[in-house]
Design a protein around this motif. Structure first.
Motif, PDB file in Angstrom:
ATOM      1  N   VAL A  25      12.272  24.170   2.055  1.00 15.53           N
ATOM      2  CA  VAL A  25      12.658  22.994   2.840  1.00 15.53           C
ATOM      3  C   VAL A  25      14.163  22.771   2.711  1.00 15.53           C
ATOM      4  N   PRO A  26      14.934  23.014   3.758  1.00 15.94           N
ATOM      5  CA  PRO A  26      16.390  22.887   3.664  1.00 15.94           C
ATOM      6  C   PRO A  26      16.933  21.497   4.012  1.00 15.94           C
ATOM      7  N   ALA A  27      16.087  20.638   4.605  1.00 13.70           N
ATOM      8  CA  ALA A  27      16.571  19.346   5.108  1.00 13.70           C
ATOM      9  C   ALA A  27      15.837  18.212   4.407  1.00 13.70           C
ATOM     10  N   VAL A  28      16.572  17.426   3.610  1.00 17.50           N
ATOM     11  CA  VAL A  28      15.963  16.374   2.788  1.00 17.50           C
ATOM     12  C   VAL A  28      16.737  15.069   2.965  1.00 17.50           C
ATOM     13  N   LEU A  29      16.001  13.957   3.049  1.00 16.84           N
ATOM     14  CA  LEU A  29      16.609  12.635   3.185  1.00 16.84           C
ATOM     15  C   LEU A  29      15.839  11.654   2.309  1.00 16.84           C
ATOM     16  N   ARG A  30      16.578  10.810   1.577  1.00 17.74           N
ATOM     17  CA  ARG A  30      15.906   9.755   0.814  1.00 17.74           C
ATOM     18  C   ARG A  30      15.379   8.687   1.770  1.00 17.74           C
ATOM     19  N   ARG A  31      14.198   8.172   1.462  1.00 26.00           N
ATOM     20  CA  ARG A  31      13.579   7.181   2.341  1.00 26.00           C
ATOM     21  C   ARG A  31      14.430   5.922   2.459  1.00 26.00           C
ATOM     22  N   ALA A  32      15.093   5.519   1.383  1.00 25.23           N
ATOM     23  CA  ALA A  32      15.917   4.314   1.410  1.00 25.23           C
ATOM     24  C   ALA A  32      17.105   4.459   2.358  1.00 25.23           C
ATOM     25  N   GLU A  33      17.478   5.698   2.672  1.00 27.39           N
ATOM     26  CA  GLU A  33      18.613   5.957   3.552  1.00 27.39           C
ATOM     27  C   GLU A  33      18.173   6.348   4.958  1.00 27.39           C
ATOM     28  N   ALA A  34      16.859   6.308   5.205  1.00 26.27           N
ATOM     29  CA  ALA A  34      16.318   6.846   6.453  1.00 26.27           C
ATOM     30  C   ALA A  34      16.345   5.827   7.586  1.00 26.27           C
ATOM     31  N   ASP A  35      17.551   5.467   8.036  1.00 29.41           N
ATOM     32  CA  ASP A  35      17.638   4.645   9.244  1.00 29.41           C
ATOM     33  C   ASP A  35      17.454   5.561  10.456  1.00 29.41           C
ATOM     34  N   GLN A  36      17.466   4.980  11.623  1.00 31.61           N
ATOM     35  CA  GLN A  36      17.167   5.749  12.829  1.00 31.61           C
ATOM     36  C   GLN A  36      18.127   6.921  13.040  1.00 31.61           C
ATOM     37  N   ASP A  37      19.425   6.664  12.890  1.00 32.47           N
ATOM     38  CA  ASP A  37      20.409   7.721  13.118  1.00 32.47           C
ATOM     39  C   ASP A  37      20.262   8.872  12.117  1.00 32.47           C
ATOM     40  N   ARG A  38      20.020   8.536  10.853  1.00 36.64           N
ATOM     41  CA  ARG A  38      19.879   9.595   9.851  1.00 36.64           C
ATOM     42  C   ARG A  38      18.598  10.393  10.053  1.00 36.64           C
ATOM     43  N   LEU A  39      17.531   9.709  10.474  1.00 34.79           N
ATOM     44  CA  LEU A  39      16.290  10.430  10.772  1.00 34.79           C
ATOM     45  C   LEU A  39      16.492  11.429  11.905  1.00 34.79           C
ATOM     46  N   VAL A  40      17.157  10.996  12.955  1.00 31.45           N
ATOM     47  CA  VAL A  40      17.398  11.890  14.088  1.00 31.45           C
ATOM     48  C   VAL A  40      18.316  13.035  13.664  1.00 31.45           C
ATOM     49  N   HIS A  41      19.332  12.720  12.856  1.00 26.83           N
ATOM     50  CA  HIS A  41      20.223  13.776  12.352  1.00 26.83           C
ATOM     51  C   HIS A  41      19.437  14.809  11.557  1.00 26.83           C
ATOM     52  N   LEU A  42      18.515  14.335  10.716  1.00 23.39           N
ATOM     53  CA  LEU A  42      17.689  15.243   9.924  1.00 23.39           C
ATOM     54  C   LEU A  42      16.850  16.136  10.832  1.00 23.39           C
ATOM     55  N   VAL A  43      16.228  15.543  11.834  1.00 21.45           N
ATOM     56  CA  VAL A  43      15.391  16.307  12.760  1.00 21.45           C
ATOM     57  C   VAL A  43      16.203  17.364  13.494  1.00 21.45           C
ATOM     58  N   LEU A  44      17.357  16.981  14.021  1.00 19.03           N
ATOM     59  CA  LEU A  44      18.188  17.928  14.771  1.00 19.03           C
ATOM     60  C   LEU A  44      18.721  19.038  13.872  1.00 19.03           C
ATOM     61  N   ALA A  45      19.105  18.672  12.643  1.00 19.16           N
ATOM     62  CA  ALA A  45      19.595  19.682  11.706  1.00 19.16           C
ATOM     63  C   ALA A  45      18.492  20.672  11.361  1.00 19.16           C
ATOM     64  N   ALA A  46      17.299  20.157  11.086  1.00 16.66           N
ATOM     65  CA  ALA A  46      16.177  21.044  10.770  1.00 16.66           C
ATOM     66  C   ALA A  46      15.867  21.958  11.949  1.00 16.66           C
ATOM     67  N   ALA A  47      15.891  21.406  13.146  1.00 18.45           N
ATOM     68  CA  ALA A  47      15.599  22.197  14.343  1.00 18.45           C
ATOM     69  C   ALA A  47      16.591  23.344  14.515  1.00 18.45           C
ATOM     70  N   ASN A  48      17.842  23.117  14.089  1.00 19.24           N
ATOM     71  CA  ASN A  48      18.888  24.131  14.216  1.00 19.24           C
ATOM     72  C   ASN A  48      18.994  25.031  12.992  1.00 19.24           C
ATOM     73  N   GLY A  49      18.089  24.833  12.025  1.00 20.52           N
ATOM     74  CA  GLY A  49      18.112  25.664  10.830  1.00 20.52           C
ATOM     75  C   GLY A  49      19.222  25.317   9.863  1.00 20.52           C
ATOM     76  N   GLU A  50      19.734  24.095   9.944  1.00 19.50           N
ATOM     77  CA  GLU A  50      20.824  23.673   9.071  1.00 19.50           C
ATOM     78  C   GLU A  50      20.288  22.945   7.837  1.00 19.50           C
ATOM     79  N   GLY A  51      21.002  23.056   6.738  1.00 17.89           N
ATOM     80  CA  GLY A  51      20.615  22.373   5.515  1.00 17.89           C
ATOM     81  C   GLY A  51      21.186  20.973   5.458  1.00 17.89           C
TER      82      GLY A  51
END
Length: 229
Positions: free
Chosen positions: A111-137
């Motif tokens: 799993v290359p893409a990790v986010l703490r739940r306390a920091e998971a606002d809408q923008d960070r969630l979308v950033h995580l999804v897009l990064a994972a989709a592009n194979g970015e860590g």
């Protein structure tokens, strides 16, 4: 988190939107044992045009599988590993707490893409999804620092299309394989290591699966030939 906890992908429309000159939306399946966590993440993602939440029946075809949990325990690691075996999806993790040991386990699960739940606002969630989709860590800065400080214990690693995978053994894995080589069974290994028999079985199964081996004896032979134990 109990062994009986089941993780199901979030229900969604499954509808994909594609317009000329604009990229397709990223299809996402959300996995969460806690219904409150599930609903919260779904509501955040549903508002964004970059994301298309898939229905349960389409979950295996999601470009990104987003796992939302409080802690990384055996059942979560098993889910992450199972999702990693699906070549159609990449995995992102939103987690409540994540220590160094759990972080290493997550990395071992690819799993290359990790986010703490306390920091998971809408923008960070979308950033995580897009990064994972592009194979970015994606890792929080402090966790990245902890990972780098422990990189010596990983010995060697390599990148593959699904993220970071290990061709080596953790200290715990090496210890358990060493005990297997001495002829100890699961119960005896559990007593010597102070882990549960379930954890011993899961660790040994993870080694065998990750290294594409046949059984415990094959795993011991592999480890001895490669100087891992």
């Amino acid at each position: 988190m109990s062994a009986s906890t089941s993780y199901e992908p979030a229900a969604g429309s499954g509808h994909r939107v594609s317009r000329t000159g604009r990229p397709d939306r990223v299809t996402v399946a959300v996995y969460a044992a806690d219904p409150i966590l599930r609903v919260g993440v779904i509501q955040q993602l549903r508002q964004r045009p970059e994301v298309d939440l898939l229905a349960d029946v389409d979950a295996e075809g999601a470009r990104v599988s987003l796992v939302v949990v409080d802690h990384v325990e055996d059942d979560v690691a098993a889910l992450l590993h199972r999702l990693r075996l699906n070549s159609a999806t990449r995995v992102g993790l939103v987690v409540g707490t994540l220590g160094t040991g759990a972080l290493q386990r997550v990395i071992e699960c690819g799993v290359p893409a990790v986010l703490r739940r306390a920091e998971a606002d809408q923008d960070r969630l979308v950033h995580l999804v897009l990064a994972a989709a592009n194979g970015e860590g994606v890792l929080p800065g402090d966790l990245l620092g902890k990972l780098l400080s422990h990189v010596g214990s990983l010995q060697r690693s390599e990148l593959d299309p699904q993220g970071l995978s290990l061709s080596t053994l953790t200290t715990r894995e090496a210890d358990m394989l060493r005990l297997v080589s001495e002829g100890l069974d699961t119960a005896e290994i559990a007593r010597k290591t102070a882990y549960s028999e379930r954890t011993v079985k899961n660790v040994l199964h993870e080694i065998i699966t990750r290294l594409q081996l046949r059984n415990r004896a094959h795993a011991v032979g592999y480890a001895l030939r490669n100087g891992l134990i």
